[in-house]
Structure formats: structure tokens, C-alpha cells
Scaffold this active site. Structure first.
Site, PDB file in Angstrom:
ATOM      1  N   HIS A 156       0.833  -1.218   0.000  1.00  0.00           N
ATOM      2  CA  HIS A 156       0.000   0.000   0.000  1.00  0.00           C
ATOM      3  C   HIS A 156       0.863   1.262   0.000  1.00  0.00           C
ATOM      4  O   HIS A 156       0.464   2.289   0.546  1.00  0.00           O
ATOM      5  CB  HIS A 156      -0.950   0.034   1.204  1.00  0.00           C
ATOM      6  CG  HIS A 156      -1.669  -1.256   1.451  1.00  0.00           C
ATOM      7  ND1 HIS A 156      -2.894  -1.536   0.894  1.00  0.00           N
ATOM      8  CD2 HIS A 156      -1.317  -2.361   2.158  1.00  0.00           C
ATOM      9  CE1 HIS A 156      -3.279  -2.754   1.272  1.00  0.00           C
ATOM     10  NE2 HIS A 156      -2.331  -3.283   2.036  1.00  0.00           N
ATOM     11  N   SER A 277      14.228  21.865 -16.115  1.00  0.00           N
ATOM     12  CA  SER A 277      12.977  22.581 -16.333  1.00  0.00           C
ATOM     13  C   SER A 277      13.292  23.889 -17.048  1.00  0.00           C
ATOM     14  O   SER A 277      14.351  24.479 -16.831  1.00  0.00           O
ATOM     15  CB  SER A 277      12.312  22.869 -14.991  1.00  0.00           C
ATOM     16  OG  SER A 277      11.477  23.999 -15.091  1.00  0.00           O
ATOM     17  N   LYS A 283      15.540  22.265 -10.919  1.00  0.00           N
ATOM     18  CA  LYS A 283      14.929  20.955 -11.188  1.00  0.00           C
ATOM     19  C   LYS A 283      15.831  20.014 -11.978  1.00  0.00           C
ATOM     20  O   LYS A 283      16.597  20.422 -12.837  1.00  0.00           O
ATOM     21  CB  LYS A 283      13.629  21.143 -11.972  1.00  0.00           C
ATOM     22  CG  LYS A 283      12.570  21.855 -11.186  1.00  0.00           C
ATOM     23  CD  LYS A 283      11.802  20.895 -10.321  1.00  0.00           C
ATOM     24  CE  LYS A 283      10.690  20.333 -11.143  1.00  0.00           C
ATOM     25  NZ  LYS A 283       9.652  19.718 -10.378  1.00  0.00           N
ATOM     26  N   GLU A 290       9.555   8.760 -16.758  1.00  0.00           N
ATOM     27  CA  GLU A 290       8.160   9.155 -16.994  1.00  0.00           C
ATOM     28  C   GLU A 290       7.723   8.766 -18.396  1.00  0.00           C
ATOM     29  O   GLU A 290       6.601   8.305 -18.621  1.00  0.00           O
ATOM     30  CB  GLU A 290       8.000  10.662 -16.786  1.00  0.00           C
ATOM     31  CG  GLU A 290       8.171  11.063 -15.333  1.00  0.00           C
ATOM     32  CD  GLU A 290       8.282  12.567 -15.175  1.00  0.00           C
ATOM     33  OE1 GLU A 290       7.348  13.159 -14.620  1.00  0.00           O
ATOM     34  OE2 GLU A 290       9.293  13.147 -15.616  1.00  0.00           O
TER      35      GLU A 290
END
Ligand code: ARG
Length: 463
Positions: A156, A277, A283, A290
Site C-alpha cells: 500500500h 525545467s 529541477k 516518466e
């Protein structure tokens, strides 16, 4: 461009129809296989005396020339000729004259396109198998290198029990093993010769399909001509195996994204595999991961589109089936690119072992070990579970770790607890004790690694 099938037509094809029906823009990718199949076919036609040997020789020479022209970018494809098959045949006739018109004897584009796709997929599946092997090898090497790293295992997405990082990584090894097995199995059904089925019914001419199969290295030939020209199970099966692989790569990508998150800090991604970024200078984004996660969606989409294309088709060939190629091609490209980029990236990931170990210390990850301790002392597991729960609640209420409790405190919850308890509730002993087959102890994980490495064929198979 005059169509090779123009005989029964009075009118010219509407431009919009030519454009709409053409598959050349994508099936051009099959050119090598188309020529390979034609070479085998014409050798058979000559050998069986269906066409004169000198014509077969002319066709062979013509096909070899076309092959060279395409290779060197000197071949001109015409969109108005529908597809790659028609383009090559058209060029052949132009090159060698009427003998070229004999190539298509006892053959239809229906069995031809099925052949081309099978030849293509056979090569690509072998390449994907090699790529999955390489990736599995990377996982084993990483597991061996980091064999002492302990981390929290999750259920979980909540800390559950301590595990070895290697055990976690090798879970993906096992998934990829099954993926490889699925591709290998699929390959058996891809590796079947459909040529010689002609349009759908076979042919009255004395062809020798087994000879063609030998030339093209197919172990078997298809048994039913109608099935052979209309079967795309092998395509669906391939995309299905690919989808499963993509599920696994996507899950791994997701985990690494989470581990890379500042709150976890379990790993550092190599600069070379991250992107910045355009507005936030601080970043460093895990875009490769992804995209791997995102690209899985395309492959699942291809699976659904092929199932849908096929589900209502009466036997045998229908033009709908031309829609099979783009999903197959994109699946091949997507799977290979994801495997390759992850294979390159994973060895460069830096595992922050301290952060992992620290995280495994907090959160009562050894509570189950306390329960199992009580079971050893004779307590029924359900009672042990309750008692341990009470111990955990006591710790939470008093801001203590389990290892900070005194023996006296422990014994308030059960008389069965002795001073040996200290050996059972540390993270290290918890992991070390998981010696059940397939468990996370170092002993079991090393045994698995040894077994993998000792395989006869090794990890990277020769395909
Ligand atoms: N371009 C077609 C395809 O990809 C080739 C087969 C065409 N056959 C036909 N009878 N129109 O499926």
C-alpha cells in the site's frame, strides 16, 4: 502509374482513394523481407518448372538489383502503387520485362504480406529477446553489487517489512524472465510459413511449400490456406507480450521515480539521464522514466486496436488487416527504445544506502518479526498479532522505537517474551531470518543469483 491489377477496370482510381488506401508510407519498412520472400518463391517456381529456369534467373537478378538500389537510396517508390509489394514488382517488370510478370505466379499479396510480417517479427522478437536479456543482466549485476543494502519493502506504498534492495531489483528480473518466455513462445507461432496459401484457397500449380520453408528457415508451414492469410493472432500475441513487458517496465520506472523523490532520497539519477525545467533552475527531472511509464499506454492502445480490427472480420483476407502494420511497428520501436534506455541508465543510478537503511529503521518494520517470535514460543498467530499491535501502540503513545523498550515493558504484553527478544527485532536480523524459499535473506538472494549465473546458456542467450 499504371496499376498491375488494372485489367478489369475502366476508370482510373480517384486520387483521394489512392491516398486513402496506400500503405506505402509505413509498409516500406518491410522491403527487405518482401525481397527475401520473393527470392525464395521464384527459386521454387523455377525448381518446380512452373516457370522456365532462365526466367527465374532473370527475376532473381532483378530482385538483387532492386535490393541494392533500395539499400543505396536510389530506388524510387511511387505512392500510387499502393504498397511496398506492388512497388517492387512493378520495378522488377520494368527492369527484366515479361519474365518479371511471372514472379507473382501462385502467390497473392494476401499470403505475401502475411509472410513479410512474419519475417519482420521473427527478427524483431529475437532482437527484443536479446535486449531483455541484457536488461536482466544489468539487474543481476546491480543486485550482486548492492547485496548488503537494506531498504523498506512496501505494501500500500506504506513501509511494511525490511527487504534487501537486491531482492527488490530481482523481483523485476523474475518478471522479465516471464516476459522473455512469452516472447519465445510467441516466436514459435510467428515462425510458420504462410506463403503458398495464395489468395485464400491455395493454387492449382504444383508448388513446393516445404522447399520455400527450408529456404526461409521456417520450421513448419501453415496447414490451412484460409487461416494463413487471415490470421493475425501472432500480431496480437506479440503486442500482448509487449504490453506485459511494458507493464513491468512502467512499474519499475514508477518505483525509481518515487525513490528519486526528495522525500525518499533512496537514489540519485545520473545527470545524463535527466532533464531540466525551462523555468525552475533547481529541477532535475526523471523524464526518461516518466516517458517509459507513459509509452506503455501506446502499446496497450495498439493491443486494443488490433483486437478490435480483427474481431468482426469474416474469413479470409480483408483490407482492414492493412491496419496491423503501424501498431506492430510502433510496438517494436517503443519496446526496444524503453529497454535500451533503461539498460543504459540503471548501472549509473547511485543507491543511497544510508537513506534506505535509515528509512527501514523507522516505522515498526519488524513488528511481524515480534509476532513470529511469539509464535515460536507457542502463541497462536492471531493472538501474537494482537499482542504485537498493542506493543506498537504503546511505542507510538510513548514516542519509542520497539528496540528501546525494556524487557519489563515487553513482558507487560506477554510473559512469553524473554531477553532473547533483542535478537529478533532488529532490521538486520529481520532480513537475515527470512530464509524461507524465495525470501529476502542474503542467503536466499545470493542463492538465486548463483543459480541464475550458473545457467548453461548464461543470462544472455544466443538467438
Ligand atoms: N497492403 C496490403 C496490406 O497491407 C497488402 C495486401 C493487399 N491485398 C489485397 N487483396 N488488397 O494488407
Amino acid at each position: 502509374m499504371k496499376k498491375l491489377w488494372s485489367g478489369r477496370f475502366k476508370e482510373k482510381t480517384e486520387k483521394a482513394v489512392e491516398k486513402f488506401t496506400s500503405s506505402l508510407s509505413f509498409d516500406v519498412r518491410l522491403w527487405k523481407y518482401d525481397i527475401e520472400g520473393s527470392i525464395a518463391h521464384v527459386k521454387m517456381l523455377g525448381r518446380q518448372k512452373i516457370i522456365p529456369l532462365k526466367d527465374a534467373a532473370l527475376v532473381l537478378r532483378g530482385l538483387e538489383e532492386i535490393k541494392e538500389e533500395i539499400q543505396n537510396g536510389r530506388f524510387r517508390f511511387h505512392d500510387s502503387l499502393e504498397d511496398v509489394h506492388m512497388n517492387i514488382e512493378h520495378a522488377l517488370i520494368k527492369k527484366v520485362g515479361p519474365a518479371g510478370g511471372k514472379l507473382h505466379t501462385a502467390r497473392s499479396r494476401n499470403d505475401q504480406v502475411a509472410l513479410d510480417l512474419r519475417l519482420f517479427l521473427r527478427d524483431e522478437i529475437r532482437e527484443i529477446l536479446r535486449a531483455t536479456d541484457k536488461f536482466r543482466k544489468v539487474l543481476v549485476v546491480l543486485s550482486e553489487k548492492n547485496i548488503d543494502a537494506v531498504m523498506p519493502g512496501f505494501t500500500h506504498l506504506q513501509k511494511a517489512q525490511p527487504v534487501l534492495l537486491s531482492h527488490h531489483l530481482l523481483a523485476y528480473f523474475e518478471m522479465l524472465e516471464r516476459d522473455s518466455a512469452r516472447f519465445e513462445d510467441c516466436l514459435k507461432r510467428v515462425n510458420v510459413l504462410p506463403l503458398g496459401s495464395a489468395a485464400l484457397a491455395g493454387t492449382t500449380l504444383p508448388i513446393d511449400r516445404n522447399y520455400v520453408a527450408r529456404l526461409l528457415k521456417f520450421p513448419v508451414i501453415s496447414e490451412n490456406s484460409m487461416d494463413a492469410v487471415s490470421d493475425r493472432d501472432f500480431v496480437i500475441e506479440f503486442i500482448s507480450a509487449s504490453s506485459m513487458l511494458m507493464v513491468h517496465l512502467s512499474r519499475l520506472a514508477e518505483e525509481i521515480i518515487i525513490w528519486n523523490n526528495d522525500e525518499f532520497g533512496f537514489i540519485d539519477l545520473p545527470d545524463a539521464f535527466t532533464t531540466g525545467s525551462s523555468i525552475m533552475p533547481q529541477k532535475k527531472n526523471p523524464d526518461v522514466l516518466e516517458l517509459t511509464r507513459g509509452k506503455s499506454g501506446r502499446v496497450f492502445g495498439h493491443l486494443i486496436s488490433m483486437l478490435t480490427v480483427m474481431k468482426g472480420l469474416p474469413l479470409a483476407y480483408n483490407r482492414d488487416m492493412q491496419e496491423d502494420k503501424e501498431p506492430v511497428f510502433d510496438t517494436v520501436d517503443t519496446v526496444k527504445s524503453c529497454l535500451n534506455v533503461l539498460t543504459a541508465m540503471m548501472p549509473k543510478v547511485r543507491f543511497n544506502k544510508q537513506a534506505m537503511a535509515r528509512s527501514a529503521e523507522g516505522g515498526f518494520l519488524t513488528a511481524t518479526d515480534l509476532a513470529e517470535y511469539l509464535v515460536r514460543k507457542g502463541m497462536p498467530f492471531r493472538d501474537a498479532h494482537r499482542v504485537t499491535g498493542e506493543v506498537v501502540r504503546h511505542c507510538v503513545d510513548n514516542g519509542k522505537k520497539m528496540s528501546e523498550l525494556s524487557l519489563e515493558e515487553f513482558r507487560r504484553f506477554s510473559e512469553l517474551i524473554g531477553k532473547d527478544i533483542v535478537h529478533f527485532i532488529t532490521v538486520a536480523t529481520s532480513v537475515d531470518g527470512k530464509n524461507s524459499a524465495g525470501g529476502t535473506s542474503k542467503k536466499m538472494v545470493l542463492a538465486r543469483i548463483r543459480k541464475i549465473k550458473s545457467r548453461k546458456r548464461g543470462m544472455v542467450r544466443e538467438t
